[in-house]
Design a protein around this motif. Structure first.
Motif, short mmCIF file in Angstrom:
data_model
loop_
_atom_site.label_atom_id
_atom_site.label_comp_id
_atom_site.label_asym_id
_atom_site.label_seq_id
_atom_site.Cartn_x
_atom_site.Cartn_y
_atom_site.Cartn_z
N GLY A 36 0.82 -1.20 0.00
CA GLY A 36 0.00 0.00 0.00
C GLY A 36 0.85 1.25 0.00
O GLY A 36 2.07 1.20 -0.21
N THR A 66 -4.63 0.66 1.19
CA THR A 66 -4.23 -0.71 0.86
C THR A 66 -4.47 -0.98 -0.62
O THR A 66 -5.57 -0.75 -1.13
CB THR A 66 -5.02 -1.73 1.69
OG1 THR A 66 -4.75 -1.53 3.08
CG2 THR A 66 -4.63 -3.16 1.32
N LEU A 67 -3.45 -1.47 -1.30
CA LEU A 67 -3.61 -1.92 -2.68
C LEU A 67 -4.00 -3.39 -2.71
O LEU A 67 -4.92 -3.78 -3.42
CB LEU A 67 -2.33 -1.67 -3.47
CG LEU A 67 -2.01 -0.19 -3.70
CD1 LEU A 67 -0.59 -0.01 -4.21
CD2 LEU A 67 -3.00 0.43 -4.69
N CYS A 68 -3.30 -4.21 -1.94
CA CYS A 68 -3.68 -5.62 -1.86
C CYS A 68 -3.03 -6.28 -0.65
O CYS A 68 -1.89 -6.02 -0.31
CB CYS A 68 -3.32 -6.39 -3.14
SG CYS A 68 -1.59 -6.32 -3.60
N GLN A 122 -5.92 2.14 -10.82
CA GLN A 122 -6.35 0.81 -11.27
C GLN A 122 -5.30 0.20 -12.20
O GLN A 122 -5.04 -1.01 -12.15
CB GLN A 122 -7.71 0.90 -11.97
CG GLN A 122 -8.87 1.32 -11.07
CD GLN A 122 -9.22 0.31 -10.00
OE1 GLN A 122 -8.79 -0.86 -10.06
NE2 GLN A 122 -10.01 0.72 -9.02
N TYR A 125 -2.56 -1.00 -9.94
CA TYR A 125 -3.01 -2.21 -9.23
C TYR A 125 -2.91 -3.44 -10.13
O TYR A 125 -2.39 -4.49 -9.72
CB TYR A 125 -4.44 -1.98 -8.76
CG TYR A 125 -5.13 -3.20 -8.21
CD1 TYR A 125 -4.73 -3.79 -7.02
CD2 TYR A 125 -6.21 -3.78 -8.90
CE1 TYR A 125 -5.38 -4.90 -6.51
CE2 TYR A 125 -6.86 -4.89 -8.39
CZ TYR A 125 -6.44 -5.45 -7.20
OH TYR A 125 -7.08 -6.55 -6.70
N PRO A 139 -3.42 -11.88 -4.46
CA PRO A 139 -4.06 -11.01 -3.46
C PRO A 139 -5.22 -11.72 -2.76
O PRO A 139 -5.88 -12.59 -3.34
CB PRO A 139 -4.56 -9.84 -4.29
CG PRO A 139 -4.80 -10.42 -5.64
CD PRO A 139 -3.73 -11.45 -5.83
N ARG A 142 -9.94 -9.62 -2.60
CA ARG A 142 -10.06 -8.68 -3.71
C ARG A 142 -10.89 -9.27 -4.84
O ARG A 142 -10.65 -8.96 -6.00
CB ARG A 142 -8.67 -8.30 -4.23
CG ARG A 142 -7.94 -7.22 -3.42
CD ARG A 142 -8.55 -5.86 -3.67
NE ARG A 142 -7.82 -4.79 -3.02
CZ ARG A 142 -8.17 -4.23 -1.87
NH1 ARG A 142 -9.26 -4.67 -1.24
NH2 ARG A 142 -7.47 -3.26 -1.34
N LEU A 146 -10.33 -3.58 -6.77
CA LEU A 146 -9.82 -2.55 -5.86
C LEU A 146 -10.85 -1.43 -5.72
O LEU A 146 -11.31 -0.87 -6.72
CB LEU A 146 -8.50 -1.99 -6.41
CG LEU A 146 -7.91 -0.80 -5.65
CD1 LEU A 146 -7.50 -1.20 -4.24
CD2 LEU A 146 -6.71 -0.23 -6.40
N HIS A 147 -11.19 -1.10 -4.50
CA HIS A 147 -12.07 0.03 -4.20
C HIS A 147 -11.30 0.97 -3.26
O HIS A 147 -11.37 0.83 -2.03
CB HIS A 147 -13.37 -0.45 -3.55
CG HIS A 147 -14.12 -1.44 -4.38
ND1 HIS A 147 -14.88 -1.05 -5.46
CD2 HIS A 147 -14.20 -2.79 -4.33
CE1 HIS A 147 -15.42 -2.12 -6.03
NE2 HIS A 147 -15.01 -3.19 -5.37
N PRO A 148 -10.53 1.90 -3.82
CA PRO A 148 -9.58 2.67 -3.01
C PRO A 148 -10.25 3.50 -1.92
O PRO A 148 -11.26 4.17 -2.15
CB PRO A 148 -8.91 3.59 -4.05
CG PRO A 148 -9.19 2.96 -5.37
CD PRO A 148 -10.51 2.30 -5.23
#
Length: 214
Positions: A36, A66-68, A122, A125, A139, A142, A146-148
């Protein structure tokens, strides 16, 4: 015989407290590892004020996006960092725009979500997932993508959603070890991000702004 006082002395209290703290330090419920980014100082100050407005008291050191999540384990995983390093070796990773937009609260706490188009984050990601897959890293949590967002706190709260406007370009990707149950984040890996791809670099530093939604 002289009467004995069974009340612990101050030294005994100190020793007992030390051993209790030491035991707590040794154990987390489990360890979660995620990739992240963390807010820059200007954004962090803004988030502190917004979190207070939302009735949250989370340690600002824990603010992140958090990205993953890439691993969860009962014990520390000493082999994960080398695998991530190998996956990201010699890669030119560029910064991406994070456009924060709306603050919401509920029974699980408060968070701020992104606004508008999310092409840059995105793209980053999806690139990250492809690179991690070369080392067999997938990951978790997920399935829907991804929902930032950035969590501001976990205290239940009720307030009218309100808007903020802050465009942010992270300057490094982090591998963080979260000691779940102890509310502690340990940065165990860092990768500097190159300037944004041509056409994405902001000409001026955006001024932070937030206001109550009408």
């Amino acid at each position: 015989m002289p009467a004995t006082d069974s009340t612990p002395t101050s030294d005994e209290n100190i020793i007992r407290t030390f051993h209790e703290s030491e035991a707590a330090m040794r154990h987390a419920n489990f360890y979660r590892y995620f990739l992240g980014v963390r807010p820059n100082p200007l954004l962090r100050q803004t988030l502190v004020r917004i979190a207070a407005h939302a009735g949250q008291k989370m340690d600002p050191d824990l603010f992140h996006l958090t990205l993953c999540v890439i691993a969860e384990a009962e014990e520390r995983d000493p082999f994960l960092l080398p695998r991530v390093r190998a996956a990201l070796a010699d890669q030119e990773l560029c910064a991406f725009r994070v456009a924060l937009g709306r603050v919401r609260g509920g029974r699980k706490g408060a968070l701020v979500r992104t606004r508008g188009r999310q092409d840059e984050i995105q793209f980053f990601y999806r690139l990250l997932l492809r690179l991690l897959a070369t080392r067999g890293i997938e990951p978790k949590h997920r399935k829907s993508g991804l929902h930032p967002h950035i969590t501001l706190g976990h205290d239940a709260c009720t307030f009218e959603p309100f808007k903020m406007a802050f465009d942010w370009f992270p300057d490094e990707l982090l591998l963080i070890e979260s000691e779940v149950g102890r509310t502690r984040h340990n940065v165990i890996g860092r990768w500097p991000l190159l300037p944004p791809r041509q056409g994405l670099l902001p000409l001026d530093e955006p001024a932070p702004a937030w206001r109550l939604a009408s």
